[in-house]
Design a protein around this motif. Structure first.
Motif, short mmCIF file in Angstrom:
data_model
loop_
_atom_site.label_atom_id
_atom_site.label_comp_id
_atom_site.label_asym_id
_atom_site.label_seq_id
_atom_site.Cartn_x
_atom_site.Cartn_y
_atom_site.Cartn_z
N TYR A 38 0.92 -1.12 0.07
CA TYR A 38 -0.18 0.01 -0.11
C TYR A 38 0.80 1.22 0.03
O TYR A 38 0.46 2.21 -0.69
CB TYR A 38 -0.96 0.11 1.27
CG TYR A 38 -2.08 -1.25 1.10
CD1 TYR A 38 -3.01 -1.00 0.12
CD2 TYR A 38 -1.85 -2.22 2.03
CE1 TYR A 38 -3.91 -1.92 0.15
CE2 TYR A 38 -3.04 -3.19 1.95
CZ TYR A 38 -3.75 -3.18 1.02
OH TYR A 38 -4.77 -4.08 0.88
N ALA A 41 2.06 1.54 -3.42
CA ALA A 41 0.94 2.28 -4.27
C ALA A 41 0.62 3.42 -4.12
O ALA A 41 0.47 4.46 -5.04
CB ALA A 41 -0.15 1.48 -4.06
N GLY A 42 0.62 3.96 -2.83
CA GLY A 42 0.50 5.31 -2.70
C GLY A 42 1.59 6.25 -3.02
O GLY A 42 1.24 7.31 -3.55
N THR A 43 2.80 5.76 -2.96
CA THR A 43 3.65 6.54 -3.61
C THR A 43 3.57 6.86 -5.11
O THR A 43 4.08 7.85 -5.55
CB THR A 43 5.11 5.83 -3.10
OG1 THR A 43 5.12 5.96 -1.63
CG2 THR A 43 6.41 6.77 -3.81
N ALA A 44 3.29 5.79 -5.96
CA ALA A 44 3.14 5.74 -7.20
C ALA A 44 2.20 6.72 -7.45
O ALA A 44 2.39 7.51 -8.42
CB ALA A 44 2.77 4.39 -7.65
N PHE A 45 0.88 6.78 -6.88
CA PHE A 45 0.06 7.74 -7.15
C PHE A 45 0.47 9.01 -6.95
O PHE A 45 0.09 10.12 -7.82
CB PHE A 45 -1.31 7.46 -6.23
CG PHE A 45 -2.07 6.33 -6.57
CD1 PHE A 45 -2.46 6.24 -7.96
CD2 PHE A 45 -2.68 5.38 -5.81
CE1 PHE A 45 -3.36 5.43 -8.50
CE2 PHE A 45 -3.41 4.45 -6.25
CZ PHE A 45 -3.91 4.17 -7.72
N LEU A 48 2.96 10.00 -9.91
CA LEU A 48 1.85 10.01 -11.13
C LEU A 48 1.22 11.56 -10.92
O LEU A 48 1.26 12.32 -11.93
CB LEU A 48 1.04 9.03 -11.10
CG LEU A 48 0.14 9.15 -12.34
CD1 LEU A 48 0.87 9.05 -13.73
CD2 LEU A 48 -0.94 8.05 -12.37
N GLY A 49 0.82 11.79 -9.78
CA GLY A 49 0.03 13.09 -9.83
C GLY A 49 0.92 14.29 -9.89
O GLY A 49 0.77 15.31 -10.65
#
Length: 58
Positions: A38, A41-45, A48-49
């Motif tokens: 998680y 995944a949060g870091t990737a978001f 990406l943002g």
């Protein structure tokens, strides 16, 4: 020249979104906190943002 401070503030605010990433890293290194799927995944978001935010300004 009047837009310069506003543009600098926007760039600074984009860098503030990286604070949680540094927080996860420091917590893992200094406090032995687990980094889970998680977290990745949060870091990737977040990354990406930030990337999308930079593209939309160009």
């Amino acid at each position: 020249m009047a837009l310069s401070p506003q543009i600098d503030a926007v760039k600074a605010s984009l860098w503030l979104f990286l604070c949680p990433i540094f927080g996860f890293t420091y917590a893992s290194v200094l406090l032995d906190e687990p980094i889970t799927l998680y977290t990745f995944a949060g870091t990737a978001f977040v990354v990406l943002g930030l990337y999308l935010g930079q593209i939309s300004k160009k």
